[in-house]
Scaffold this motif. Structure first.
Motif, PDB file in Angstrom:
ATOM      1  N   LEU A 285      13.418  -0.858  -0.303  1.00 60.36           N
ATOM      2  CA  LEU A 285      12.119  -0.320   0.078  1.00 60.36           C
ATOM      3  C   LEU A 285      12.295   0.726   1.175  1.00 60.36           C
ATOM      4  O   LEU A 285      13.325   0.771   1.852  1.00 60.36           O
ATOM      5  N   SER A 286      11.279   1.557   1.383  1.00 56.68           N
ATOM      6  CA  SER A 286      11.402   2.652   2.355  1.00 56.68           C
ATOM      7  C   SER A 286      11.614   2.148   3.776  1.00 56.68           C
ATOM      8  O   SER A 286      12.381   2.712   4.540  1.00 56.68           O
ATOM      9  N   PRO A 291      10.397  -6.533   5.896  1.00 58.84           N
ATOM     10  CA  PRO A 291      10.301  -7.300   4.639  1.00 58.84           C
ATOM     11  C   PRO A 291      11.551  -8.117   4.329  1.00 58.84           C
ATOM     12  O   PRO A 291      11.453  -9.258   3.861  1.00 58.84           O
ATOM     13  N   VAL A 292      12.741  -7.561   4.598  1.00 61.54           N
ATOM     14  CA  VAL A 292      13.989  -8.298   4.329  1.00 61.54           C
ATOM     15  C   VAL A 292      14.089  -9.522   5.224  1.00 61.54           C
ATOM     16  O   VAL A 292      14.462 -10.613   4.774  1.00 61.54           O
ATOM     17  N   GLY A 424       8.839  -7.055 -11.556  1.00 63.69           N
ATOM     18  CA  GLY A 424       8.879  -7.003 -10.098  1.00 63.69           C
ATOM     19  C   GLY A 424       9.151  -5.604  -9.581  1.00 63.69           C
ATOM     20  O   GLY A 424       8.497  -5.146  -8.631  1.00 63.69           O
ATOM     21  N   ILE A 425      10.113  -4.920 -10.189  1.00 66.94           N
ATOM     22  CA  ILE A 425      10.438  -3.546  -9.777  1.00 66.94           C
ATOM     23  C   ILE A 425       9.246  -2.619 -10.030  1.00 66.94           C
ATOM     24  O   ILE A 425       8.914  -1.759  -9.201  1.00 66.94           O
ATOM     25  N   LEU A 426       8.580  -2.798 -11.166  1.00 64.25           N
ATOM     26  CA  LEU A 426       7.417  -1.969 -11.510  1.00 64.25           C
ATOM     27  C   LEU A 426       6.280  -2.165 -10.504  1.00 64.25           C
ATOM     28  O   LEU A 426       5.714  -1.191  -9.989  1.00 64.25           O
ATOM     29  N   LEU A 427       5.970  -3.433 -10.219  1.00 63.86           N
ATOM     30  CA  LEU A 427       4.885  -3.723  -9.265  1.00 63.86           C
ATOM     31  C   LEU A 427       5.251  -3.304  -7.843  1.00 63.86           C
ATOM     32  O   LEU A 427       4.396  -2.790  -7.102  1.00 63.86           O
ATOM     33  N   GLY A 428       6.503  -3.504  -7.474  1.00 69.39           N
ATOM     34  CA  GLY A 428       6.909  -3.226  -6.103  1.00 69.39           C
ATOM     35  C   GLY A 428       7.056  -1.762  -5.783  1.00 69.39           C
ATOM     36  O   GLY A 428       6.623  -1.308  -4.714  1.00 69.39           O
ATOM     37  N   PHE A 429       7.626  -0.986  -6.719  1.00 67.18           N
ATOM     38  CA  PHE A 429       7.925   0.410  -6.438  1.00 67.18           C
ATOM     39  C   PHE A 429       6.955   1.379  -7.116  1.00 67.18           C
ATOM     40  O   PHE A 429       6.386   2.249  -6.468  1.00 67.18           O
TER      41      PHE A 429
END
Length: 472
Positions: A285-286, A291-292, A424-429
């Protein structure tokens, strides 16, 4: 007229009595099976918690040294050793099927042969995993870790090679004892080793100032003490005839054993690594730092809770394999019902605890208000994951007991990596939901996998499984 109604009344009362007797009988059987389940699950949960705590306490003491030392131990423990642990545990899980069904069928001598065969295969596997330890720094850099942390973790990984070969012997010994329901001895050995581990970690790491060298010595020694303790117990007791000494039969029919071991490893590793990838993906993520950290706290909580499911996983695989080996289809089916109800009930309680303490438990791990706030937001997803993880590993345990590892491996690939991970990748990014979106999509994969296993188990012909168990 009155005379005509008497038989009808008697017939109705008789039906009610029969229903009542059946209900009472079912409740008694449920209670008996629950006792048998807890006799295995209780010590298995305790053993899992003790062995999980070995690495956790090592990280705690390393955190007293420096941030870099803590990062080195954490990364090696969760990524390098975590990878090896998943592979070895998965390969060793083949014994849950073979030893469990052999024990149920009364073929005790084969348990010792299967165990030795598994030791041979896992030792070779350990040798194949050695390059990952040697070249861990560039591998960690490839996954996005900093050069400084990767170098430190790679140095610590080389010192932890003895642990890798302890895994190769521990899991066959553990599954061998577990199949015979000799779980209390594993619990006692793990408890004693944990107490010694905590003392010598403090002594070597902090008191004598040996740092990470002391951490490596202590952690390696602790795992080897577990192996030696279990093996000495087997030598002393002979396991009621299951151990009759070393045999050349360990090198016979290795191909079929490797095939089942690989299927077990793939099935379990696909599950074991799935949520581990959540931290890796979140790191892209940016602004990943908060978050981590928040995800790491949640995964720590989830890891402790998962040990309960690991215990039930072990218990149900033993119960199902034993009853299939005995030819008792009805009890195998009842075991699945009992363990599912029990595990989900505990999962609901754990979920409620997570929700109720979501504003407090983050501060047990961090002093940062930003991290704590993010963790509180994620608590709803953590609670859902805890609930799902109360049932999903149990269903996987049923699959191991029945020898369906290959089928479940395909289900895991489809649900986790074709549906859950891309979602997950689609929703997150793509849709910008960040870590909430990544985790939500991956939860969707767990839901789909759990539903798939429920359908498979519901449609299972247990009488047919009994006949197939004779082929193992």
């Amino acid at each position: 007229m009155a005379a005509d109604t008497v038989p009808l009344l008697n017939e109705r009362d008789g039906n009610d009595i029969n229903k009542g007797e059946k209900l009472v009988s079912w409740v008694k059987e449920f209670g008996s099976e629950s006792k048998r389940l807890w006799h295995i699950a209780g010590p298995a949960i305790f053993t899992a918690l003790c062995q999980y705590s070995l690495g956790a306490f090592t990280q705690t003491f390393a955190g007293r040294l420096s941030e870099l030392d803590l990062a080195a131990v954490s990364v090696e423990n969760s990524v390098i050793a975590g990878l090896s642990f998943g592979v070895m545990l998965g390969m060793g899980s083949a014994l849950e099927t073979l030893c469990g069904q052999a024990y149920g069928a009364g073929r005790l001598r084969m348990l010792g042969v299967y165990m030795q065969r598994s030791c041979v295969i896992l030792f070779v596997t350990a040798c194949l995993l050695v390059p990952i330890y040697i070249w861990s720094p560039p591998i960690l850099v490839l996954f996005g870790e900093t050069t400084e942390i990767s170098t430190a973790a790679g140095k610590f990984a080389l010192w932890m090679l003895p642990q890798l070969f302890a895994y190769a012997l521990n899991f066959p010994l553990q599954k061998f004892l577990q199949a015979q329901r000799k779980v209390m001895v594993m619990a006692w050995i793990s408890a004693v080793v944990l107490v010694l581990h905590v003392f010598f970690s403090w002594l070597l790491i902090l008191k004598l100032g040996w740092g990470l060298i002391g951490a490596a010595i202590t952690l390696n020694t602790s795992w080897w003490l577990i192996v030696v303790g279990q093996f000495l117990y087997i030598l002393k007791t002979k396991s009621d005839g299951a151990w009759s000494g070393f045999s050349w039969l360990a090198f016979v029919d290795l191909f079929g054993f490797v095939k089942l071991s690989l299927a077990s490893a793939i099935m379990l590793c696909l599950e074991f690594w799935y949520l581990m990838m959540l931290i890796v993906i979140t790191g892209h993520l940016s602004n990943p730092l908060v978050p981590v950290d928040a995800i790491s706290i949640c995964m720590n909580i989830n890891g402790w809770d998962a040990m309960i499911a690991v215990g039930f996983n072990a218990a149900i695989s033993v119960r199902v394999s034993n009853e299939l080996g005995r030819g008792n289809a009805w009890l195998a089916k009842l075991s699945v019902i009992v363990v599912s109800i029990t595990s989900v009930s505990i999962g609901i309680v754990c979920m409620i605890v997570v929700f109720a303490t979501r504003g407090y438990f983050p501060y047990l791990f961090t002093t940062s208000d930003a991290v704590a706030e993010e963790t509180t937001k994620l608590a709803i997803l953590l609670g859902m994951t805890v609930l799902l993880n109360s049932l999903q590993p149990v269903l996987s345990g049923v699959a191991v007991g029945g020898g369906w590892q290959s089928l479940v491996a395909y289900i895991n690939i489809g649900c986790y990596y074709i549906v859950g991970l891309p979602a997950g990748i689609l929703l997150g990014f793509t849709f910008g939901f960040g870590v909430m979106g990544i985790w939500s999509g991956m939860i969707g994969g767990i839901v789909l996998q759990t539903l798939s296993l429920i359908v498979v188990i519901s449609l299972t012909n247990w009488n047919k499984e009994v006949s197939l168990s004779a082929c193992f």
